[in-house]
Design a protein around this motif. Structure first.
Motif, PDB file in Angstrom:
ATOM      1  N   PRO A   7      62.171  54.235  75.932  1.00 21.31           N
ATOM      2  CA  PRO A   7      62.052  55.668  75.663  1.00 21.31           C
ATOM      3  C   PRO A   7      60.664  56.243  75.998  1.00 21.31           C
ATOM      4  CG  PRO A   7      61.905  54.433  73.634  1.00 21.31           C
ATOM      5  CD  PRO A   7      62.166  53.425  74.697  1.00 21.31           C
ATOM      6  N   LYS A   8      60.677  57.535  76.221  1.00 24.14           N
ATOM      7  CA  LYS A   8      59.400  58.251  76.426  1.00 24.14           C
ATOM      8  C   LYS A   8      59.424  59.463  75.490  1.00 24.14           C
ATOM      9  CE  LYS A   8      56.819  60.818  79.868  1.00 24.14           C
ATOM     10  NZ  LYS A   8      57.201  62.139  80.325  1.00 24.14           N
ATOM     11  N   ILE A 145      62.630  46.352  69.841  1.00 26.79           N
ATOM     12  CA  ILE A 145      61.663  46.508  70.939  1.00 26.79           C
ATOM     13  C   ILE A 145      60.670  47.627  70.609  1.00 26.79           C
ATOM     14  CG2 ILE A 145      61.461  47.288  73.354  1.00 26.79           C
ATOM     15  CD1 ILE A 145      62.283  44.353  73.060  1.00 26.79           C
ATOM     16  N   LEU A 146      61.169  48.735  70.025  1.00 26.76           N
ATOM     17  CA  LEU A 146      60.311  49.870  69.668  1.00 26.76           C
ATOM     18  C   LEU A 146      59.238  49.432  68.685  1.00 26.76           C
ATOM     19  CD1 LEU A 146      60.106  52.938  70.131  1.00 26.76           C
ATOM     20  CD2 LEU A 146      61.493  53.259  68.091  1.00 26.76           C
ATOM     21  N   LYS A 147      59.657  48.644  67.687  1.00 24.76           N
ATOM     22  CA  LYS A 147      58.719  48.278  66.617  1.00 24.76           C
ATOM     23  C   LYS A 147      57.816  47.116  67.000  1.00 24.76           C
ATOM     24  CE  LYS A 147      61.433  49.916  62.730  1.00 24.76           C
ATOM     25  NZ  LYS A 147      62.104  49.551  61.482  1.00 24.76           N
ATOM     26  N   SER A 148      58.316  46.207  67.851  1.00 22.59           N
ATOM     27  CA  SER A 148      57.506  45.024  68.144  1.00 22.59           C
ATOM     28  C   SER A 148      56.686  45.173  69.424  1.00 22.59           C
ATOM     29  CB  SER A 148      58.400  43.790  68.245  1.00 22.59           C
ATOM     30  OG  SER A 148      59.377  43.991  69.255  1.00 22.59           O
ATOM     31  N   LEU A 149      57.320  45.700  70.493  1.00 18.90           N
ATOM     32  CA  LEU A 149      56.611  45.752  71.774  1.00 18.90           C
ATOM     33  C   LEU A 149      55.831  47.057  71.945  1.00 18.90           C
ATOM     34  CD1 LEU A 149      56.213  44.497  74.650  1.00 18.90           C
ATOM     35  CD2 LEU A 149      58.153  45.899  75.365  1.00 18.90           C
ATOM     36  N   LEU A 150      56.448  48.178  71.586  1.00 15.78           N
ATOM     37  CA  LEU A 150      55.847  49.473  71.907  1.00 15.78           C
ATOM     38  C   LEU A 150      54.886  49.958  70.825  1.00 15.78           C
ATOM     39  CD1 LEU A 150      58.973  51.309  73.400  1.00 15.78           C
ATOM     40  CD2 LEU A 150      57.322  49.799  74.507  1.00 15.78           C
ATOM     41  N   TYR A 151      54.858  49.278  69.700  1.00 14.11           N
ATOM     42  CA  TYR A 151      54.020  49.743  68.601  1.00 14.11           C
ATOM     43  C   TYR A 151      53.006  48.673  68.239  1.00 14.11           C
ATOM     44  CZ  TYR A 151      52.788  51.406  63.897  1.00 14.11           C
ATOM     45  OH  TYR A 151      52.110  51.823  62.793  1.00 14.11           O
ATOM     46  N   ALA A 152      51.748  48.881  68.626  1.00 13.55           N
ATOM     47  CA  ALA A 152      50.684  47.950  68.248  1.00 13.55           C
ATOM     48  C   ALA A 152      50.013  48.536  67.017  1.00 13.55           C
ATOM     49  CB  ALA A 152      49.696  47.785  69.391  1.00 13.55           C
ATOM     50  N   GLY A 153      50.455  48.123  65.873  1.00 12.55           N
ATOM     51  CA  GLY A 153      50.074  48.774  64.621  1.00 12.55           C
ATOM     52  C   GLY A 153      48.755  48.288  64.061  1.00 12.55           C
ATOM     53  N   GLU A 154      48.404  48.898  62.895  1.00 20.15           N
ATOM     54  CA  GLU A 154      47.126  48.558  62.250  1.00 20.15           C
ATOM     55  C   GLU A 154      47.155  47.149  61.666  1.00 20.15           C
ATOM     56  OE1 GLU A 154      44.214  51.943  60.395  1.00 20.15           O
ATOM     57  OE2 GLU A 154      46.198  51.641  59.494  1.00 20.15           O
ATOM     58  N   ASP A 155      48.385  46.642  61.467  1.00 19.15           N
ATOM     59  CA  ASP A 155      48.481  45.284  60.910  1.00 19.15           C
ATOM     60  C   ASP A 155      48.087  44.228  61.945  1.00 19.15           C
ATOM     61  OD1 ASP A 155      50.586  45.656  62.595  1.00 19.15           O
ATOM     62  OD2 ASP A 155      52.173  45.162  61.148  1.00 19.15           O
ATOM     63  N   THR A 167      59.764  35.208  72.827  1.00 11.67           N
ATOM     64  CA  THR A 167      61.019  34.781  73.454  1.00 11.67           C
ATOM     65  C   THR A 167      62.089  35.849  73.267  1.00 11.67           C
ATOM     66  OG1 THR A 167      60.396  32.644  72.573  1.00 11.67           O
ATOM     67  CG2 THR A 167      62.488  32.761  73.720  1.00 11.67           C
ATOM     68  N   GLU A 168      62.126  36.417  72.059  1.00 14.36           N
ATOM     69  CA  GLU A 168      63.152  37.419  71.781  1.00 14.36           C
ATOM     70  C   GLU A 168      62.962  38.631  72.682  1.00 14.36           C
ATOM     71  OE1 GLU A 168      64.141  38.585  67.649  1.00 14.36           O
ATOM     72  OE2 GLU A 168      63.494  36.562  67.126  1.00 14.36           O
ATOM     73  N   VAL A 169      61.720  39.065  72.785  1.00 15.58           N
ATOM     74  CA  VAL A 169      61.435  40.261  73.593  1.00 15.58           C
ATOM     75  C   VAL A 169      61.789  40.010  75.052  1.00 15.58           C
ATOM     76  CG1 VAL A 169      59.556  41.705  74.484  1.00 15.58           C
ATOM     77  CG2 VAL A 169      59.660  41.175  72.041  1.00 15.58           C
ATOM     78  N   PHE A 564      52.414  53.098  71.343  1.00 19.75           N
ATOM     79  CA  PHE A 564      51.549  53.456  70.212  1.00 19.75           C
ATOM     80  C   PHE A 564      50.450  52.427  70.063  1.00 19.75           C
ATOM     81  CE2 PHE A 564      55.888  54.740  69.019  1.00 19.75           C
ATOM     82  CZ  PHE A 564      55.716  56.056  68.679  1.00 19.75           C
ATOM     83  N   ALA A 565      49.212  52.912  69.886  1.00 13.25           N
ATOM     84  CA  ALA A 565      48.125  51.977  69.579  1.00 13.25           C
ATOM     85  C   ALA A 565      47.328  52.559  68.431  1.00 13.25           C
ATOM     86  CB  ALA A 565      47.258  51.780  70.805  1.00 13.25           C
ATOM     87  N   GLU A 566      47.315  51.827  67.329  1.00 16.18           N
ATOM     88  CA  GLU A 566      46.590  52.354  66.153  1.00 16.18           C
ATOM     89  C   GLU A 566      45.155  51.902  66.199  1.00 16.18           C
ATOM     90  OE1 GLU A 566      48.044  53.450  62.245  1.00 16.18           O
ATOM     91  OE2 GLU A 566      49.516  51.847  62.567  1.00 16.18           O
ATOM     92  N   THR A 567      44.277  52.846  66.044  1.00 13.37           N
ATOM     93  CA  THR A 567      42.818  52.620  66.042  1.00 13.37           C
ATOM     94  C   THR A 567      42.386  51.422  66.896  1.00 13.37           C
ATOM     95  OG1 THR A 567      43.046  51.387  63.991  1.00 13.37           O
ATOM     96  CG2 THR A 567      42.414  53.705  63.812  1.00 13.37           C
ATOM     97  N   PRO A 568      42.665  51.474  68.193  1.00 14.42           N
ATOM     98  CA  PRO A 568      42.356  50.299  69.022  1.00 14.42           C
ATOM     99  C   PRO A 568      40.862  50.021  69.083  1.00 14.42           C
ATOM    100  CG  PRO A 568      43.013  52.144  70.400  1.00 14.42           C
ATOM    101  CD  PRO A 568      43.247  52.576  68.991  1.00 14.42           C
ATOM    102  N   GLU A 569      40.013  51.080  68.900  1.00 16.36           N
ATOM    103  CA  GLU A 569      38.571  50.883  69.059  1.00 16.36           C
ATOM    104  C   GLU A 569      37.926  50.250  67.836  1.00 16.36           C
ATOM    105  OE1 GLU A 569      39.910  53.512  67.938  1.00 16.36           O
ATOM    106  OE2 GLU A 569      38.563  54.893  66.937  1.00 16.36           O
ATOM    107  N   ALA A 570      38.709  50.137  66.730  1.00 11.71           N
ATOM    108  CA  ALA A 570      38.113  49.774  65.444  1.00 11.71           C
ATOM    109  C   ALA A 570      37.379  48.436  65.477  1.00 11.71           C
ATOM    110  CB  ALA A 570      39.197  49.738  64.370  1.00 11.71           C
TER     111      ALA A 570
END
Lengths: 654, 219
Positions: A7-8, A145-155, A167-169, A564-570
């Protein structure tokens, strides 16, 4: 291989949500978009709202629930918060508005056309359309895929070193359901063809065996003439033997009958003699009594003397007393023929004349002689009966033996008769057998052709299957090689030096070939643990890995993707900031949409990623939560410095 | 008037008279009341092999087998002057005065026996009894008590006053014993089977052996 379309995102709207002071409508631009805000102002919540809008109430972890969003606001009663997401998958545009409190869709538009249905149905229609457009097997896969690949979260959850997720992806994106179906279809076809060929071979084997049997039977019939003749002779011999046995049996039966008759006669005679003997004994007893009465004295001399003394003198001879009373009593008793002592009646004998006594003696003599003769005769008869009985027993056992022999012979005769009958009928079957042999040979020949056809089909299916496997291998290898190159591009840009991906094979459970897994290789050393690189390296190698996958998908579909990239510069090292910004810019040049959250901790990073855009454009790409969110007192005090910083970033080169 | 009115009573009387006649003829001397009981008992014990003797009912008393019938018949025989009391001696039995009586046959008795012996059947009976009394006399009349006590049917009866089944062929153990003696002797002597005298001697020898051990005591 498989055309998965990711998706976009085009626009996000949040309404009536108390975390923000105003309703938000944020248009997402191609390239970098930044959500700016301090701690607790709702940056992560904003990203989560986007994901919640797209995925709803599904169960893929990390789960987003209405409760999570509602816990963040104070005013829960009066407001009906909604989130609206507008995104496209391939050529299809979606507009989804969800009620944040219930999670239900209340407005769904697909390609600008509103869908009217109940909430549950809307969800189903939405899921179905997403699956169809994205080519994922299920809505869950899309969410995953949305939650694991496209979302690089704060965790900071990594997928590069997480083998399971990796492997799943890769499996989901590059080995699709239709490929697997095709693979198994071909495999089944090959197996079925093999089974058919084997069965056909077995069937023909059986036919050949049957043919052999028939041929043997035919041969046997030709050799049987002399056997029939021999059997006839045997039957005749047995019949003669049986006839002889019957004759013997008749003789034995006659003799047995005769013996039984004699025995019965003798038994009757014995009974008669026994009766006679009893009668004789009775007569003898009478005579013997007479003899005894004659021999023994009739009267006791003492009694006679006592009577005489008492009657004549009144004297008791035992005590020598005199008693008239006793005398009178004795006289009276005597006249009444009673005992003079006790008064009991006297036993009177019948005087037998001398002549009759002599006659009795003669009788006894005669009776005794007759008795002896009868007894002797009875004894003789008893011996005779015993002899006859023994003879009967032996005749019976002989009879039994003969009957047994006869039974055996009869059975043997029956056996020979049926054999003879069978053998006599056999020659008629030769023609029948000839016809059968002819038919069998034809059938076997015909079936040989079928076997050849089955074999050909089997070989063809096998080849097809092998080709398919080879093709899948080849394609995968090509994709993965390409993938490795892309990773190398991104990673090298960030590190400033070469970083490869090392492939290792991991065999999937049900397939004939291996799916690769990857580890980064840095300074000639494979980093197979996440601790074997620094924290910054770890984080941005993971971004590079995700970028490489997305680029690969983009290459085949030419549809840009949301990231999505959460605070990548942190956590970034100051030395790498430019490199990182360059890596993100590179990724965006493919046309993807990147949403970055930032708390303004690195001015350099933001300036770097925004440097390609003009001043006006920069403003549109920033969602300033410092204005929309509810600031704490500390944040309020620092507001001025935040504003200066933001101005510098947005002001950019100017 | 007559002595008995049934044949079996006369036959019992014949039996006692034959015994008394035998004691007189082989000069055994007067025979005591209880000795007579025991002699008659032992003759009955071996009687089934000859089938000549009639039944008396015996009971076990503290002085051996005893039959009331025998004493009744003896009394009648004395009153009719066929037997006689030879001697009656008083004696002291545990402080009580009693009479010890011995019997013998009278002249009239001898005449009756003579007349009976004229009939072959009675003669055979008489001879059989004489034979047994003769064997007893070889051991001495005083040993009759021990011989009777060694007799197996008497030995088997445990309680006093109980009937001794000497007249029931299946329960008469002397008959069993004699059959056994006959069997083991048949192999050794060819004509043993026909000779009842030998069998009788063997039987009494066995009783004596049981009563006194090794020496057979025959005088």
């Amino acid at each position: 291989m498989k055309k998965i379309i990711l998706p976009k995102l085009n626009r996000v709207g949040v309404a009536d949500y108390d975390l923000y002071r105003e309703d938000i409508s944020f248009t997402i631009h191609e390239g970098v978009n930044i959500i700016i805000g301090g701690n607790g102002l709702g940056k992560t919540t904003f990203l989560n709202l986007i994901i919640f809008g797209m995925t709803g109430k599904e169960q893929v972890k990390p789960r987003l629930t209405s409760k999570y969003f509602m816990d963040r606001v104070e005013n829960k009663r009066d407001l009906f918060p909604k989130v609206t997401v507008e995104f496209s998958i391939g050529d299809t545009d979606f507009l989804v508005r969800r009620d944040i409190r219930t999670g239900d869709i209340d407005i769904l538009e697909i390609n600008d056309k509103g869908v009217v249905a109940e909430a549950d149905e809307l969800e189903a229609i939405y899921n179905k359309n997403v699956i169809e457009c994205s080519n994922f097997g299920s809505f869950n896969n899309f969410c995953f895929i949305l939650k694991s690949l496209l979302y690089a979260g704060e965790d900071r959850k990594l997928i590069l070193w997480d083998l399971k997720t990796q492997t799943e992806v890769l499996g989901l994106l590059f080995v699709g359901k239709d490929h697997i179906e095709n693979y198994f279809g071909l495999l089944k076809k090959a197996r079925d063809a093999n089974t058919q060929w084997r069965h056909a071979v077995d069937d023909n084997g059986k036919l050949e065996d049957e043919l052999k049997e028939i041929e043997i039977k035919r041969e046997n019939i030709l050799e049987r003439e002399p056997i029939v003749f021999e059997t006839k002779n045997k039957i005749r011999d047995i019949e003669n033997e049986i006839r002889k046995i019957r004759e013997n049996l008749d003789i034995i039966e006659d003799s047995l009958k005769e013996k039984r008759e004699i025995m019965e006669k003798r038994a009757v005679e014995i009974d008669k003699i026994s009766e006679d003997l009893e009668n004789l004994d009775e007569k003898l007893k009478v005579s013997e009594l007479v003899v005894h009465q004659r021999i023994y004295p009739e009267r006791s001399p003492i009694y006679e003397e006592a009577k005489y003394q008492l009657e004549n003198y009144g004297i008791c001879i035992f005590c020598r007393s005199r008693s008239d009373e006793a005398r009178n009593m004795a006289t009276e008793r005597e006249s009444n023929k009673r005992c003079i002592v006790c008064g009991s009646p006297l036993k009177i004998s019948q005087e037998a004349p001398e002549s009759s006594y002599s006659k009795t003696l003669g009788e006894i003599d005669e009776l005794s002689k007759s008795r002896q003769i009868l007894e002797k005769r009875r004894e003789e008869l008893r011996f005779e009966i015993e002899d006859i009985r023994r003879a009967i027993t032996s005749a019976k056992s002989e009879e039994e033996g003969l009957r047994r022999e006869e039974g055996i012979l009869k059975l043997r005769r029956e056996e020979l008769r049926s054999r003879k009958e069978f053998l006599e009928n056999e020659p008629a079957r030769i023609t029948e057998y000839d016809l059968m042999i002819y038919n069998y040979i034809n059938l076997i020949e015909y079936r040989k052709e079928i076997i050849a056809q089955h074999r050909e089909a089997w070989e063809r299916a096998g080849e097809e299957f092998e080709m398919e496997v080879e093709r899948m291998r080849r394609e995968l290898r090509a994709i993965m090689d390409n993938f490795g190159r892309k990773f190398q591009d991104y990673a090298s840009k960030f590190l400033g030096k070469s970083c490869e991906l090392e492939q290792r094979g991991k065999r999937m459970k049900t397939l004939e070939f291996e799916l690769p897994i990857f580890y980064p290789k840095l300074d000639e050393k494979t980093r197979d643990l996440e601790t074997s690189v620094s924290e910054t390296q770890r984080l941005f190698l993971d971004h590079a890995y995700r970028f490489a996958i997305i680029s690969l998908i983009f290459e085949s579909t030419q549809y840009p993707v949301l990231y999505f990239a959460e605070t990548p510069e942190a956590f970034s090292d100051v030395a790498y900031i430019k490199n990182i910004a360059e890596m993100f810019s590179d990724f965006c040049r493919e046309g993807h949409t990147v949403i970055i959250t930032s708390n303004l901790s690195s001015k350099t990073f933001l300036s770097e990623v925004l440097k390609d855009y003009g001043m006006n454009e920069r403003k549109n790409r920033v969602l300033n939560l410092l204005e929309l969110g509810k600031l704490t007192e500390v944040q309020e005090k620092e507001r001025t410095s935040f504003d200066i910083l933001l101005k510098e970033i947005l002001g950019g080169e100017s | 008037m007559m002595m008995f009115d049934r044949l079996d009573e006369y036959e019992k009387s014949d039996f006692i008279l034959f015994v008394l006649a035998a004691t007189d003829e082989i000069q055994l001397g007067p025979i005591g009341k209880k000795q007579l009981q025991k002699v008659v008992y032992i003759i009955e014990a071996v009687s089934p092999i000859k089938e000549v003797i009639d039944d008396f009912l015996y009971r076990k008393k503290n002085y051996g087998p005893y039959s009331k019938d025998i004493q009744n018949i003896v009394n009648v025989l004395i009153v009719y002057d066929l037997a006689k009391i030879i001697e009656q001696k008083p004696f002291d039995y545990r402080g009580e005065k009693r009479l010890r009586t011995t019997y013998g046959i009278s002249g009239t008795g001898k005449k009756v026996v003579r007349e009976l012996r004229q009939y072959p059947a009675y003669e055979e009976k008489s001879k059989w009894i004489q034979k047994i009394v003769k064997i007893i006399s070889l051991y001495g009349i005083n040993k009759i008590v021990d011989l009777v006590y060694a007799e197996p049917t008497f030995q088997k009866v445990r309680k006093f006053h109980q009937a001794i089944p000497i007249n029931e062929t299946e329960k008469n153990l002397s008959v069993e014993l004699m059959k056994f003696l006959k069997e083991i002797s048949e192999g050794e002597f060819e004509h043993y089977v026909e000779n009842d005298d030998l069998l009788l001697i063997d039987f009494f020898d066995f009783l004596h052996l049981k009563a006194f051990g090794g020496d057979n005591g025959v005088r």
